[in-house]
Design a protein around this motif. Structure first.
Motif, PDB file in Angstrom:
ATOM      1  N   LEU A  15       0.838  -1.197   0.000  1.00  0.00           N
ATOM      2  CA  LEU A  15       0.000   0.000   0.000  1.00  0.00           C
ATOM      3  C   LEU A  15       0.879   1.256   0.000  1.00  0.00           C
ATOM      4  CD1 LEU A  15      -2.738   1.414   0.132  1.00  0.00           C
ATOM      5  CD2 LEU A  15      -2.684   1.098   2.624  1.00  0.00           C
ATOM      6  N   ASN A  16       1.925   1.261   0.821  1.00  0.00           N
ATOM      7  CA  ASN A  16       2.848   2.403   0.855  1.00  0.00           C
ATOM      8  C   ASN A  16       3.469   2.639  -0.522  1.00  0.00           C
ATOM      9  OD1 ASN A  16       2.305   2.549   3.589  1.00  0.00           O
ATOM     10  ND2 ASN A  16       4.241   1.612   4.211  1.00  0.00           N
ATOM     11  N   PHE A  17       3.925   1.564  -1.153  1.00  0.00           N
ATOM     12  CA  PHE A  17       4.535   1.641  -2.481  1.00  0.00           C
ATOM     13  C   PHE A  17       3.548   2.197  -3.501  1.00  0.00           C
ATOM     14  CE2 PHE A  17       4.884  -0.744  -6.525  1.00  0.00           C
ATOM     15  CZ  PHE A  17       6.105  -0.254  -6.998  1.00  0.00           C
ATOM     16  N   GLU A  18       2.340   1.666  -3.513  1.00  0.00           N
ATOM     17  CA  GLU A  18       1.338   2.088  -4.492  1.00  0.00           C
ATOM     18  C   GLU A  18       0.914   3.542  -4.265  1.00  0.00           C
ATOM     19  OE1 GLU A  18       0.473   0.577  -7.172  1.00  0.00           O
ATOM     20  OE2 GLU A  18       1.037  -1.501  -6.825  1.00  0.00           O
ATOM     21  N   GLN A  19       0.738   3.938  -3.009  1.00  0.00           N
ATOM     22  CA  GLN A  19       0.341   5.324  -2.728  1.00  0.00           C
ATOM     23  C   GLN A  19       1.443   6.302  -3.124  1.00  0.00           C
ATOM     24  OE1 GLN A  19      -0.712   4.854   1.459  1.00  0.00           O
ATOM     25  NE2 GLN A  19      -2.881   5.102   0.958  1.00  0.00           N
ATOM     26  N   GLY A  66      15.943  -3.571   1.173  1.00  0.00           N
ATOM     27  CA  GLY A  66      15.752  -3.598   2.616  1.00  0.00           C
ATOM     28  C   GLY A  66      14.323  -4.006   2.920  1.00  0.00           C
ATOM     29  N   GLU A  67      13.621  -3.189   3.691  1.00  0.00           N
ATOM     30  CA  GLU A  67      12.231  -3.471   4.074  1.00  0.00           C
ATOM     31  C   GLU A  67      11.221  -2.734   3.199  1.00  0.00           C
ATOM     32  OE1 GLU A  67      11.480  -5.770   6.520  1.00  0.00           O
ATOM     33  OE2 GLU A  67      13.636  -6.099   6.361  1.00  0.00           O
ATOM     34  N   GLU A  68      11.697  -2.109   2.125  1.00  0.00           N
ATOM     35  CA  GLU A  68      10.838  -1.289   1.272  1.00  0.00           C
ATOM     36  C   GLU A  68      10.627  -1.944  -0.090  1.00  0.00           C
ATOM     37  OE1 GLU A  68      10.757   3.230  -0.588  1.00  0.00           O
ATOM     38  OE2 GLU A  68      12.613   2.465   0.282  1.00  0.00           O
ATOM     39  N   ILE A  69       9.383  -1.974  -0.537  1.00  0.00           N
ATOM     40  CA  ILE A  69       9.084  -2.436  -1.885  1.00  0.00           C
ATOM     41  C   ILE A  69       9.453  -1.324  -2.852  1.00  0.00           C
ATOM     42  CG2 ILE A  69       7.254  -3.101  -3.504  1.00  0.00           C
ATOM     43  CD1 ILE A  69       5.751  -4.295  -1.072  1.00  0.00           C
ATOM     44  N   ILE A  70      10.236  -1.681  -3.867  1.00  0.00           N
ATOM     45  CA  ILE A  70      10.635  -0.684  -4.867  1.00  0.00           C
ATOM     46  C   ILE A  70      10.065  -1.011  -6.250  1.00  0.00           C
ATOM     47  CG2 ILE A  70      12.706  -0.016  -3.613  1.00  0.00           C
ATOM     48  CD1 ILE A  70      14.299  -1.707  -5.723  1.00  0.00           C
ATOM     49  N   GLY A  71       9.468  -2.195  -6.392  1.00  0.00           N
ATOM     50  CA  GLY A  71       8.903  -2.544  -7.687  1.00  0.00           C
ATOM     51  C   GLY A  71       8.103  -3.824  -7.643  1.00  0.00           C
ATOM     52  N   ARG A  72       7.408  -4.031  -8.762  1.00  0.00           N
ATOM     53  CA  ARG A  72       6.593  -5.241  -8.949  1.00  0.00           C
ATOM     54  C   ARG A  72       6.889  -5.800 -10.330  1.00  0.00           C
ATOM     55  NH1 ARG A  72       0.428  -4.123  -7.104  1.00  0.00           N
ATOM     56  NH2 ARG A  72       0.446  -6.357  -7.359  1.00  0.00           N
ATOM     57  N   VAL A  73       6.916  -7.122 -10.425  1.00  0.00           N
ATOM     58  CA  VAL A  73       7.033  -7.808 -11.711  1.00  0.00           C
ATOM     59  C   VAL A  73       5.987  -8.910 -11.715  1.00  0.00           C
ATOM     60  CG1 VAL A  73       8.531  -9.058 -13.313  1.00  0.00           C
ATOM     61  CG2 VAL A  73       9.534  -7.380 -11.743  1.00  0.00           C
TER      62      VAL A  73
END
Length: 175
Positions: A15-19, A66-73
């Motif tokens: 959710l954080n990544f998408e927002q 780390g603990e952060e999403i930076i992308g999606r595949v």
């Protein structure tokens, strides 16, 4: 950078990544609408992704720094009978663009697709003016095989799409 399959425990991080990247992503893809950007909706989308993976129809991966999403595949539209193929889609945060993370993650998913998932062919489409995505395709060994004119409506303008392919038998990518 590490790559994982999605899990419902990733709800808040996703959710954080998408927002954070909503405006950036909506330059290239249709808006999901305001309703998507709530924990319940994101969790539901993750549950659906897990169901699709268990059915061998789609695989959704998250790229982490780390603990952060930076992308999606994502591998979508898996067809086993006769074709053994899937479509690759990806999106990476604006903040982490230009560092090679997208290419690294797409290459890892290709290795997974051609190895464990035993696919023969991967395809991808890119909006013609998305230079960063075209560069990822090139770095990941995809070859352009088509150009679809006026193929997608983006912000009330018909845009061309470029079609790319990569085969399991193509030479491996040297890094």
């Amino acid at each position: 950078m590490k790559l994982t399959l999605v899990h419902t425990s990733h709800t808040q991080a996703l959710l954080n990544f998408e927002q954070e990247n909503r405006q950036h992503f909506e330059q290239w893809i249709a808006s999901r609408g305001d309703d998507f950007y709530h924990p319940e909706q994101v969790r539901s989308s993750l549950e659906q992704a897990l169901w699709l993976a268990n059915a061998d129809r789609e695989y959704h991966y998250l790229a982490w720094l780390g603990e952060e999403i930076i992308g999606r595949v994502t591998l979508r539209g898996i067809e086993r009978d006769h074709y053994h193929k899937a479509s690759v889609g990806y999106r990476f945060s604006a903040r982490h663009g230009g560092h090679g993370y997208a290419s690294q993650a797409v290459n890892l998913v290709c290795e997974q697709a051609f190895g464990e998932l035993r696919l023969h062919r991967l395809e991808a489409v890119v909006i013609i003016d998305n230079q960063a995505s075209r560069a990822v395709m090139k770095k990941c060994g995809f070859q352009q095989y088509g150009h679809a004119r006026s193929a997608v409506l983006r912000h009330d303008v018909w845009m061309d799409m470029l079609h790319f392919e990569r085969l399991a038998s193509d030479p491996p990518i040297t890094r």
